[in-house]
Motif scaffolding. Structure first.
Motif, PDB file in Angstrom:
ATOM      1  N   VAL A   1       0.847  -1.202   0.000  1.00 33.53           N
ATOM      2  CA  VAL A   1       0.000   0.000   0.000  1.00 33.53           C
ATOM      3  C   VAL A   1       0.882   1.252   0.000  1.00 33.53           C
ATOM      4  CG1 VAL A   1      -1.741   1.284   1.279  1.00 33.53           C
ATOM      5  CG2 VAL A   1      -1.828  -1.202   1.221  1.00 33.53           C
ATOM      6  N   PRO A   2       0.656   2.167  -0.935  1.00 28.51           N
ATOM      7  CA  PRO A   2       1.521   3.343  -1.032  1.00 28.51           C
ATOM      8  C   PRO A   2       1.285   4.319   0.118  1.00 28.51           C
ATOM      9  CG  PRO A   2      -0.288   3.490  -2.591  1.00 28.51           C
ATOM     10  CD  PRO A   2      -0.369   2.130  -1.987  1.00 28.51           C
ATOM     11  N   ASP A   3       2.241   5.200   0.348  1.00 25.61           N
ATOM     12  CA  ASP A   3       2.161   6.142   1.460  1.00 25.61           C
ATOM     13  C   ASP A   3       0.999   7.115   1.317  1.00 25.61           C
ATOM     14  OD1 ASP A   3       4.242   4.981   2.628  1.00 25.61           O
ATOM     15  OD2 ASP A   3       5.720   6.558   2.205  1.00 25.61           O
ATOM     16  N   SER A   4       0.577   7.328   0.090  1.00 25.82           N
ATOM     17  CA  SER A   4      -0.502   8.287  -0.135  1.00 25.82           C
ATOM     18  C   SER A   4      -1.843   7.779   0.377  1.00 25.82           C
ATOM     19  CB  SER A   4      -0.603   8.601  -1.631  1.00 25.82           C
ATOM     20  OG  SER A   4      -0.787   7.390  -2.350  1.00 25.82           O
ATOM     21  N   VAL A   5      -1.894   6.528   0.713  1.00 25.52           N
ATOM     22  CA  VAL A   5      -3.143   5.954   1.218  1.00 25.52           C
ATOM     23  C   VAL A   5      -3.113   5.957   2.743  1.00 25.52           C
ATOM     24  CG1 VAL A   5      -4.543   3.873   1.360  1.00 25.52           C
ATOM     25  CG2 VAL A   5      -3.480   4.514  -0.813  1.00 25.52           C
ATOM     26  N   ARG A   6      -4.163   6.492   3.328  1.00 27.19           N
ATOM     27  CA  ARG A   6      -4.243   6.545   4.783  1.00 27.19           C
ATOM     28  C   ARG A   6      -4.745   5.198   5.304  1.00 27.19           C
ATOM     29  NH1 ARG A   6      -8.022  10.795   8.068  1.00 27.19           N
ATOM     30  NH2 ARG A   6      -8.412   9.497   9.907  1.00 27.19           N
ATOM     31  N   VAL A   7      -4.062   4.648   6.288  1.00 26.66           N
ATOM     32  CA  VAL A   7      -4.427   3.335   6.823  1.00 26.66           C
ATOM     33  C   VAL A   7      -4.780   3.460   8.294  1.00 26.66           C
ATOM     34  CG1 VAL A   7      -3.656   0.973   7.254  1.00 26.66           C
ATOM     35  CG2 VAL A   7      -2.900   2.177   5.188  1.00 26.66           C
ATOM     36  N   ASP A   8      -6.050   3.206   8.628  1.00 29.78           N
ATOM     37  CA  ASP A   8      -6.503   3.248  10.018  1.00 29.78           C
ATOM     38  C   ASP A   8      -6.730   1.837  10.534  1.00 29.78           C
ATOM     39  OD1 ASP A   8      -7.214   6.222  10.715  1.00 29.78           O
ATOM     40  OD2 ASP A   8      -7.834   5.858   8.620  1.00 29.78           O
ATOM     41  N   ILE A   9      -6.149   1.552  11.674  1.00 26.45           N
ATOM     42  CA  ILE A   9      -6.302   0.222  12.260  1.00 26.45           C
ATOM     43  C   ILE A   9      -6.818   0.355  13.676  1.00 26.45           C
ATOM     44  CG2 ILE A   9      -5.104  -1.884  12.945  1.00 26.45           C
ATOM     45  CD1 ILE A   9      -3.018  -1.291  10.824  1.00 26.45           C
ATOM     46  N   VAL A  10      -7.886  -0.386  13.979  1.00 29.33           N
ATOM     47  CA  VAL A  10      -8.319  -0.495  15.361  1.00 29.33           C
ATOM     48  C   VAL A  10      -8.168  -1.947  15.773  1.00 29.33           C
ATOM     49  CG1 VAL A  10     -10.185  -0.223  17.019  1.00 29.33           C
ATOM     50  CG2 VAL A  10      -9.987   1.361  15.094  1.00 29.33           C
ATOM     51  N   THR A  11      -7.436  -2.174  16.840  1.00 26.12           N
ATOM     52  CA  THR A  11      -7.239  -3.558  17.293  1.00 26.12           C
ATOM     53  C   THR A  11      -7.245  -3.577  18.807  1.00 26.12           C
ATOM     54  OG1 THR A  11      -5.796  -5.488  17.120  1.00 26.12           O
ATOM     55  CG2 THR A  11      -4.721  -3.342  17.241  1.00 26.12           C
ATOM     56  N   ASP A  12      -7.140  -4.758  19.424  1.00 26.04           N
ATOM     57  CA  ASP A  12      -7.300  -4.818  20.880  1.00 26.04           C
ATOM     58  C   ASP A  12      -6.030  -4.428  21.638  1.00 26.04           C
ATOM     59  OD1 ASP A  12      -6.861  -8.338  21.105  1.00 26.04           O
ATOM     60  OD2 ASP A  12      -7.083  -7.190  19.257  1.00 26.04           O
ATOM     61  N   THR A  13      -4.894  -4.949  21.193  1.00 30.40           N
ATOM     62  CA  THR A  13      -3.652  -4.575  21.858  1.00 30.40           C
ATOM     63  C   THR A  13      -2.586  -4.335  20.807  1.00 30.40           C
ATOM     64  OG1 THR A  13      -2.831  -6.831  22.030  1.00 30.40           O
ATOM     65  CG2 THR A  13      -4.162  -6.036  23.850  1.00 30.40           C
ATOM     66  N   TRP A  14      -1.534  -3.686  21.219  1.00 29.91           N
ATOM     67  CA  TRP A  14      -0.421  -3.485  20.279  1.00 29.91           C
ATOM     68  C   TRP A  14       0.881  -3.492  21.062  1.00 29.91           C
ATOM     69  CZ3 TRP A  14      -0.390  -3.316  15.024  1.00 29.91           C
ATOM     70  CH2 TRP A  14       0.850  -3.022  14.421  1.00 29.91           C
ATOM     71  N   LYS A  15       1.659  -4.510  20.836  1.00 29.29           N
ATOM     72  CA  LYS A  15       2.969  -4.584  21.514  1.00 29.29           C
ATOM     73  C   LYS A  15       3.988  -3.812  20.680  1.00 29.29           C
ATOM     74  CE  LYS A  15       1.724  -9.364  21.997  1.00 29.29           C
ATOM     75  NZ  LYS A  15       2.113 -10.616  21.387  1.00 29.29           N
ATOM     76  N   GLY A  16       4.910  -3.222  21.343  1.00 28.24           N
ATOM     77  CA  GLY A  16       5.972  -2.492  20.647  1.00 28.24           C
ATOM     78  C   GLY A  16       5.527  -1.094  20.277  1.00 28.24           C
ATOM     79  N   GLU A  17       6.398  -0.391  19.611  1.00 30.07           N
ATOM     80  CA  GLU A  17       6.121   1.019  19.296  1.00 30.07           C
ATOM     81  C   GLU A  17       5.061   1.145  18.203  1.00 30.07           C
ATOM     82  OE1 GLU A  17       9.633   2.593  16.764  1.00 30.07           O
ATOM     83  OE2 GLU A  17      10.236   0.633  17.546  1.00 30.07           O
ATOM     84  N   GLN A  18       4.465   2.305  18.136  1.00 33.00           N
ATOM     85  CA  GLN A  18       3.484   2.594  17.099  1.00 33.00           C
ATOM     86  C   GLN A  18       4.187   2.758  15.757  1.00 33.00           C
ATOM     87  OE1 GLN A  18       0.266   2.818  17.212  1.00 33.00           O
ATOM     88  NE2 GLN A  18      -0.495   3.618  19.152  1.00 33.00           N
ATOM     89  N   PRO A  19       3.748   2.100  14.756  1.00 34.22           N
ATOM     90  CA  PRO A  19       4.341   2.320  13.448  1.00 34.22           C
ATOM     91  C   PRO A  19       3.880   3.660  12.886  1.00 34.22           C
ATOM     92  CG  PRO A  19       2.514   0.797  13.272  1.00 34.22           C
ATOM     93  CD  PRO A  19       2.669   1.107  14.716  1.00 34.22           C
TER      94      PRO A  19
END
Lengths: 263, 263
Positions: free
Chosen positions: A165-183
């Motif tokens: 997916v190219p950078d020009s596309v906005r990607v929204d993710i909702v999930t329950d947990t996220w380990k590690g830093e935010q991408p």
DNA sequence: TAAATGTTGTTGTTAAAAAAACAACAAGGT
DNA sequence: ACCTTGTTGTTTTTTTAACAACAACATTTA
């Protein structure tokens, strides 16, 4: 037929899907326990009628699963399983290859999406097929990709597909947990999905979020991944206004809820 | 059945060996040309009786070759050939794997070479099987490996198998030509094999050396590779005194001839 | 050695299982 | 009132499986 001893039915089924008949399977299995057996001995330990054993052995020789001696009476020996199964698979893979070639040619002749298939809701079975469809959706994204997806599903099956997916596309993710830093690449919001009020569902029977996810691309194409635990997963895919709108609203309300929950 | 159009028989055979019935194959093929077809349309373009089309489509959905819409009437779509065949192969490979595991267990229980199988002469079909046997022979060599073998066969199929033979084993090779330097590892002698007098054979019908070879290990195990051109090759293998002695003499006389020819 | 017996490899026929083809109909949509 | 979809049950055909019988040898036995 006599008593083929305790041959697991599963094994016979497996061998059948490799192109053997029941008799061929029984004879080969029997032959694996012996060395240089005569046709009659094969008949005795395999339980296959003696008269049937000869044509069966002929076919097995053709299929490169047994070898024959030049004595009289003839004696037979099984090719070791590893080698034998490889021999069977070689044939099958050849068939698969030539079938794919032939089918691809037919497939390309198809008029490209003649009818409005965009009003339909499709059911897709099997993880591989769902992933393939998801990959196609992501690849076609021009403005925005949104998803509400359980963390395990996201990590194991989805994340890799977002690569192209190219950078020009906005990607929204909702999930329950996220380990590690935010991408930085994606906007990730976490939320205990299980706590989201399943409005019209009786308690305990609410949609399991464990292995499920909802995906929306460009407000035009939606996929709902329904991972029935243990079973083969299935998904709904649609470009119909109806389902897309439904998914749109669902995502909106979840997003609001997450925001309100004060993250 | 109606007219299934011009579907090659080969294709149907290939698909059958991937576990499809004739109907399943025809429906899938027909479906590849359409997009979102109804059951009746499938019936029309595949030639399969309409009533039969429903159960067939059900099975194809199970096998992950088609997807279904949620409309009424239901509409069907083919999974693209590449993906579809991969789906079929995945199942088959699973079966192959579990079959191999199960068969290997049985195979290991076999009493190791109970009877004297050493008096028999075995016929082995298929290049892979012959190579496997040859590899086994070479691996078991303790003193000497001798072979009389056409150059093409040697290079393409045999040389690689000699890798694991230890230095303590003497390896004699007679072949027709040898490009490049002589390897110090083996004793190579070249000779135009075609010129060797085929004593009892009518002219033109003598043993073709093109893709044939004779192998002898430790004066105890012999293999005769008979490469019928174009056809599937076959070989004789034996540990019997008779055949070993015959091969022994044959190699001797060829060796003498080569020596006399003054190389 | 000759008759009796037994085994191997073939052939043909019958039975059972799976796949294919057809007939009929209820439900619902036009 | 008519047509289409989806379903069910029955018949036919094809493929596998099972059985019967026998000629060609080989082995034993009288």
């Amino acid at each position: 037929m006599k008593a083929p001893r305790d041959i697991s039915n599963d094994l016979l089924e497996s061998l059948r899907s490799l192109g053997l008949t029941k008799y061929e399977a029984l004879v080969y299995i029997g032959l694996l326990r012996m060395t240089g057996a005569t046709a009659t001995e094969v008949h005795e330990t395999s339980g296959v009628p003696r008269a049937s054993v000869y044509p069966v052995l002929d076919r097995l020789v053709q299929k490169e699963l047994v070898s024959v001696s030049h004595t009289t009476p003839k004696r037979f020996d099984a090719i070791p399983p590893g080698q034998g199964i490889e021999n069977l698979m070689r044939r099958i893979e050849n068939d698969a290859e030539s079938a794919r070639t032939a089918l691809d040619r037919l497939y390309r002749e198809k008029r490209p999406e003649a009818r409005g298939s965009q009003e339909l809701i499709w059911t897709i079975y099997g993880e591989e097929n769902i992933r393939a469809r998801l990959a196609g959706m992501f690849l076609s994204a021009e403005r925005r990709v949104e998803m509400l997806v359980a963390q395990n599903l996201l990590r194991e099956h989805v994340l890799a597909l977002l690569e192209p997916v190219p950078d020009s596309v906005r990607v929204d993710i909702v999930t329950d947990t996220w380990k590690g830093e935010q991408p930085s690449r994606f906007r990730v919001r976490t939320h205990p999905l299980g706590a989201y009020p399943e409005t019209h569902a009786p308690p305990g029977k609410g949609l399991r979020h464990e292995s499920s996810g909802v995906f929306l691309v460009d407000d035009a194409r939606a996929l709902v991944w329904m991972g029935s635990s243990g079973e083969q997963p299935s998904a709904l895919y649609s470009e119909s206004a109806g389902l897309v709108q439904f998914v749109r609203r669902y995502l909106n309300s979840v997003t609001e809820w997450v925001a309100a929950a004060g993250q």
